[in-house]
Write an enzyme that holds these catalytic residues in place. Structure first.
Site, PDB file in Angstrom:
ATOM      1  N   GLY A  45      -3.445   0.554 -15.881  1.00 51.77           N
ATOM      2  CA  GLY A  45      -4.839   0.774 -15.527  1.00 51.77           C
ATOM      3  C   GLY A  45      -4.945   1.766 -14.383  1.00 51.77           C
ATOM      4  O   GLY A  45      -4.037   1.875 -13.561  1.00 51.77           O
ATOM      5  N   GLN A  50      -8.834   5.944  -7.360  1.00 48.82           N
ATOM      6  CA  GLN A  50      -7.391   6.099  -7.101  1.00 48.82           C
ATOM      7  C   GLN A  50      -6.932   7.554  -7.219  1.00 48.82           C
ATOM      8  O   GLN A  50      -5.855   7.900  -6.740  1.00 48.82           O
ATOM      9  CB  GLN A  50      -6.568   5.231  -8.068  1.00 48.82           C
ATOM     10  CG  GLN A  50      -6.729   3.731  -7.814  1.00 48.82           C
ATOM     11  CD  GLN A  50      -5.865   2.928  -8.767  1.00 48.82           C
ATOM     12  OE1 GLN A  50      -6.247   2.694  -9.905  1.00 48.82           O
ATOM     13  NE2 GLN A  50      -4.693   2.526  -8.300  1.00 48.82           N
ATOM     14  N   CYS A  93      -0.017  -2.466  -8.265  1.00 46.61           N
ATOM     15  CA  CYS A  93      -1.081  -1.460  -8.143  1.00 46.61           C
ATOM     16  C   CYS A  93      -0.438  -0.105  -7.914  1.00 46.61           C
ATOM     17  O   CYS A  93       0.444   0.020  -7.058  1.00 46.61           O
ATOM     18  CB  CYS A  93      -2.002  -1.826  -6.974  1.00 46.61           C
ATOM     19  SG  CYS A  93      -3.352  -0.648  -6.745  1.00 46.61           S
ATOM     20  N   LEU A  94      -0.882   0.894  -8.663  1.00 45.28           N
ATOM     21  CA  LEU A  94      -0.301   2.233  -8.519  1.00 45.28           C
ATOM     22  C   LEU A  94      -0.559   2.813  -7.137  1.00 45.28           C
ATOM     23  O   LEU A  94       0.157   3.713  -6.703  1.00 45.28           O
ATOM     24  CB  LEU A  94      -0.869   3.174  -9.589  1.00 45.28           C
ATOM     25  CG  LEU A  94      -0.509   2.831 -11.039  1.00 45.28           C
ATOM     26  CD1 LEU A  94      -1.209   3.780 -12.007  1.00 45.28           C
ATOM     27  CD2 LEU A  94       0.996   2.864 -11.246  1.00 45.28           C
ATOM     28  N   HIS A 135      -8.987  -6.198 -11.957  1.00 46.26           N
ATOM     29  CA  HIS A 135      -8.270  -5.450 -10.918  1.00 46.26           C
ATOM     30  C   HIS A 135      -8.897  -4.059 -10.752  1.00 46.26           C
ATOM     31  O   HIS A 135      -9.150  -3.621  -9.628  1.00 46.26           O
ATOM     32  CB  HIS A 135      -6.787  -5.354 -11.314  1.00 46.26           C
ATOM     33  CG  HIS A 135      -5.953  -4.511 -10.397  1.00 46.26           C
ATOM     34  ND1 HIS A 135      -4.956  -5.048  -9.608  1.00 46.26           N
ATOM     35  CD2 HIS A 135      -5.958  -3.173 -10.148  1.00 46.26           C
ATOM     36  CE1 HIS A 135      -4.399  -4.064  -8.903  1.00 46.26           C
ATOM     37  NE2 HIS A 135      -4.985  -2.926  -9.220  1.00 46.26           N
ATOM     38  N   GLU A 136      -9.141  -3.392 -11.879  1.00 48.01           N
ATOM     39  CA  GLU A 136      -9.686  -2.033 -11.800  1.00 48.01           C
ATOM     40  C   GLU A 136     -11.132  -2.039 -11.313  1.00 48.01           C
ATOM     41  O   GLU A 136     -11.542  -1.159 -10.557  1.00 48.01           O
ATOM     42  CB  GLU A 136      -9.578  -1.327 -13.158  1.00 48.01           C
ATOM     43  CG  GLU A 136      -8.167  -1.203 -13.707  1.00 48.01           C
ATOM     44  CD  GLU A 136      -7.165  -0.591 -12.735  1.00 48.01           C
ATOM     45  OE1 GLU A 136      -7.572   0.207 -11.868  1.00 48.01           O
ATOM     46  OE2 GLU A 136      -5.975  -0.936 -12.828  1.00 48.01           O
ATOM     47  N   HIS A 139     -11.340  -1.979  -7.662  1.00 46.54           N
ATOM     48  CA  HIS A 139     -11.176  -0.645  -7.057  1.00 46.54           C
ATOM     49  C   HIS A 139     -12.524   0.059  -6.912  1.00 46.54           C
ATOM     50  O   HIS A 139     -12.748   0.776  -5.936  1.00 46.54           O
ATOM     51  CB  HIS A 139     -10.255   0.222  -7.912  1.00 46.54           C
ATOM     52  CG  HIS A 139      -8.790  -0.012  -7.666  1.00 46.54           C
ATOM     53  ND1 HIS A 139      -8.204   0.121  -6.425  1.00 46.54           N
ATOM     54  CD2 HIS A 139      -7.782  -0.364  -8.510  1.00 46.54           C
ATOM     55  CE1 HIS A 139      -6.904  -0.121  -6.522  1.00 46.54           C
ATOM     56  NE2 HIS A 139      -6.617  -0.429  -7.775  1.00 46.54           N
TER      57      HIS A 139
HETATM   58 ZN    ZN Z   1      -4.788  -1.024  -8.405  1.00 46.07          ZN
END
Ligand code: ZN
Length: 165
Positions: A45, A50, A93-94, A135-136, A139
């Site tokens: 995701g 991000q 998380c990226l 989660h996304e 963000h």
């Molecule tokens: Zn994340």
């Protein structure tokens, strides 16, 4: 194909509430680049903030690592209903590389969003889909996994992150 740089916590843009995508906004190129960036990372995701785009938009593909790809674009998503039952699961998380945290979330959510074609979608998301989408969505509201930990767990996770090479 465009791989975009992924912001890393504690970049303040990851703590910022994003603006809605307007109906006439051209997000086609952004969506392609976000999928390229997500698959390259590699992740399941990626939310627009991000990659420094402060818009309410994310992409997910929960299955591509183990099976056929199933890319989905969520524009201006919102949770209509969430289950009372909650579960703990590991999340990465990226924007916080190498750190895994245990996050408590509702088991399922009914989400409403606009797809890449501008059509309204409304669907119940379960399992990994529910977790990834929540989660996304976080963000887009300036929330990262650390923000969902209690103080001791957050302290430990931040300390671990601080000593990453
Ligand atoms: Zn994340």
């Amino acid at each position: 194909m465009g791989i975009l740089p992924i912001l890393r916590w504690p970049d303040t843009r990851l703590e910022t509430v994003c603006d809605p995508v307007e109906p006439d906004e051209d997000i086609g190129r952004l969506i392609i680049d976000m999928f390229d960036t997500m698959y390259d990372a590699p992740g399941r995701g990626l939310a627009a903030p991000q990659v420094g785009v402060m818009k309410r938009l994310f992409v997910i593909d929960v299955t591509w690592k183990e099976a056929q790809p199933s890319p989905v674009v969520f524009v201006n998503p919102k949770i209509v209903e969430a289950s009372e039952s909650r579960s703990d699961a590991e999340e990465a998380c990226l924007s916080i590389p190498s750190i895994t945290t245990i996050i408590t979330r509702p088991d399922w959510v009914i989400m409403e969003w606009t797809d890449a074609q501008g059509e309204t979608q409304r669907q119940r998301l379960d399992g990994a889909w529910a977790r990834c989408a929540q989660h996304e969505l976080d963000h887009l509201n300036g929330i990262v996994t650390f923000d969902r930990l209690d103080a001791p767990a957050r302290h430990a996770a931040e300390a671990q992150y601080a000593v990453q090479p």
